[in-house]
Design a protein around this motif. Structure first.
Motif, PDB file in Angstrom:
ATOM      1  N   LEU A   1      -4.838  12.259 -27.765  1.00  0.00           N
ATOM      2  CA  LEU A   1      -4.258  13.054 -28.852  1.00  0.00           C
ATOM      3  C   LEU A   1      -3.664  12.153 -29.927  1.00  0.00           C
ATOM      4  N   ALA A   2      -3.007  11.074 -29.496  1.00  0.00           N
ATOM      5  CA  ALA A   2      -2.443  10.127 -30.467  1.00  0.00           C
ATOM      6  C   ALA A   2      -3.540   9.578 -31.371  1.00  0.00           C
TER       7      ALA A   2
ATOM      8  N   HIS B   1       5.941   9.571 -30.592  1.00  0.00           N
ATOM      9  CA  HIS B   1       6.599   9.278 -29.322  1.00  0.00           C
ATOM     10  C   HIS B   1       5.776   9.817 -28.157  1.00  0.00           C
ATOM     11  N   ASN B   2       6.137   9.371 -26.947  1.00  0.00           N
ATOM     12  CA  ASN B   2       5.699  10.016 -25.714  1.00  0.00           C
ATOM     13  C   ASN B   2       6.853  10.801 -25.124  1.00  0.00           C
ATOM     14  N   THR B   3       6.532  11.884 -24.437  1.00  0.00           N
ATOM     15  CA  THR B   3       7.557  12.658 -23.743  1.00  0.00           C
ATOM     16  C   THR B   3       8.031  11.893 -22.507  1.00  0.00           C
TER      17      THR B   3
ATOM     18  N   VAL C   1       3.428  13.248 -28.130  1.00  0.00           N
ATOM     19  CA  VAL C   1       2.024  13.517 -27.806  1.00  0.00           C
ATOM     20  C   VAL C   1       1.772  13.778 -26.323  1.00  0.00           C
ATOM     21  N   GLY C   2       2.803  13.643 -25.479  1.00  0.00           N
ATOM     22  CA  GLY C   2       2.634  13.833 -24.039  1.00  0.00           C
ATOM     23  C   GLY C   2       3.139  12.617 -23.282  1.00  0.00           C
ATOM     24  N   GLY C   3       2.965  12.641 -21.972  1.00  0.00           N
ATOM     25  CA  GLY C   3       3.501  11.580 -21.118  1.00  0.00           C
ATOM     26  C   GLY C   3       2.896  10.224 -21.379  1.00  0.00           C
ATOM     27  N   ARG C   4       3.689   9.182 -21.176  1.00  0.00           N
ATOM     28  CA  ARG C   4       3.264   7.821 -21.514  1.00  0.00           C
ATOM     29  C   ARG C   4       2.125   7.321 -20.646  1.00  0.00           C
TER      30      ARG C   4
END
Length: 211
Positions: free
Chosen positions: A202-203, A136-138, A191-194
């Motif tokens: 990172l993904a 997912h993204n945060t 993995v962090g913001g979209r």
């Protein structure tokens, strides 16, 4: 009624250079089986449960374009294609009036989102993977972290492929990771913001380690 389209070992030339075009080509939810060097083991990768979280499917598309073979079999499950393609692309978590798909992995499966979640579970049951990563993204531009509902060395090892930050949750909300205790080691990786290039990087790096 089957909702997923199934692909096996797609060629790099078949997936196109453009992610959105590739998603449109699938015409809905799809599942890709990638045969590994070791065909006796299988792992699962789930991404795009939410249509506004593109890092995982970007990484998957990049892998397919690279024409690499994974170390073990990989089952890739990509459900919320319609939400992702709703304009503006990758901005809708789900379609209007639809339930959050990542709250539908527990009975009753009595609406369209529930039926889609049930089919995801059926695909996992059919392949019985040794591990499941749900990427997912945060919601905002935050640091990467993993979440699981069951703590042991298998879950720690899975999350460590992506990040050193792990949250143990005792909430049961019908999320995919809730299946972990009873079926297969399953973790959610945020993995962090979209919109963050670091999240996309990172993904990709984590997916390469997992594959």
């Amino acid at each position: 009624m089957r909702r997923f389209r199934f692909l096996r070992n797609p060629m790099a030339t078949d997936v196109g250079d453009d992610l959105e075009a590739f998603l449109r080509q699938q015409e809905g939810p799809f599942c890709i089986f990638l045969e590994g060097e070791d065909t006796t083991r299988t792992r699962a990768f789930v991404t795009l449960l939410h249509g506004n979280e593109p890092s995982g499917v970007l990484a998957l598309h990049r892998w397919l374009k690279s024409a690499q073979q994974p170390a073990v079999n990989i089952v890739c499950i990509v459900p919320s294609v319609a939400a992702a393609l709703e304009l503006p692309s990758f901005s809708h978590r789900m379609l209007p009036r639809a339930r959050d798909l990542n709250r539908c992995f527990a009975p009753p499966f009595d609406d369209a989102q529930g039926a889609l979640a049930e089919e995801v579970l059926e695909i996992l049951h059919m392949h019985h993977p040794e591990a499941v990563v749900d990427m997912h993204n945060t919601s905002g531009s935050g640091p990467a972290f993993g979440v699981c509902t069951f703590e042991d060395r298998k879950h720690d090892a899975l999350v460590s492929l992506f990040t050193q930050h792990l949250i143990i949750s005792n909430l049961r909300m019908g999320a995919l990771m809730d299946i972990s205790e009873h079926h297969y080691p399953t973790v959610t990786v945020e993995v962090g913001g979209r919109l963050d290039d670091t999240a996309h990087a990172l993904a990709w790096e984590g997916l390469c380690r997992y594959f």
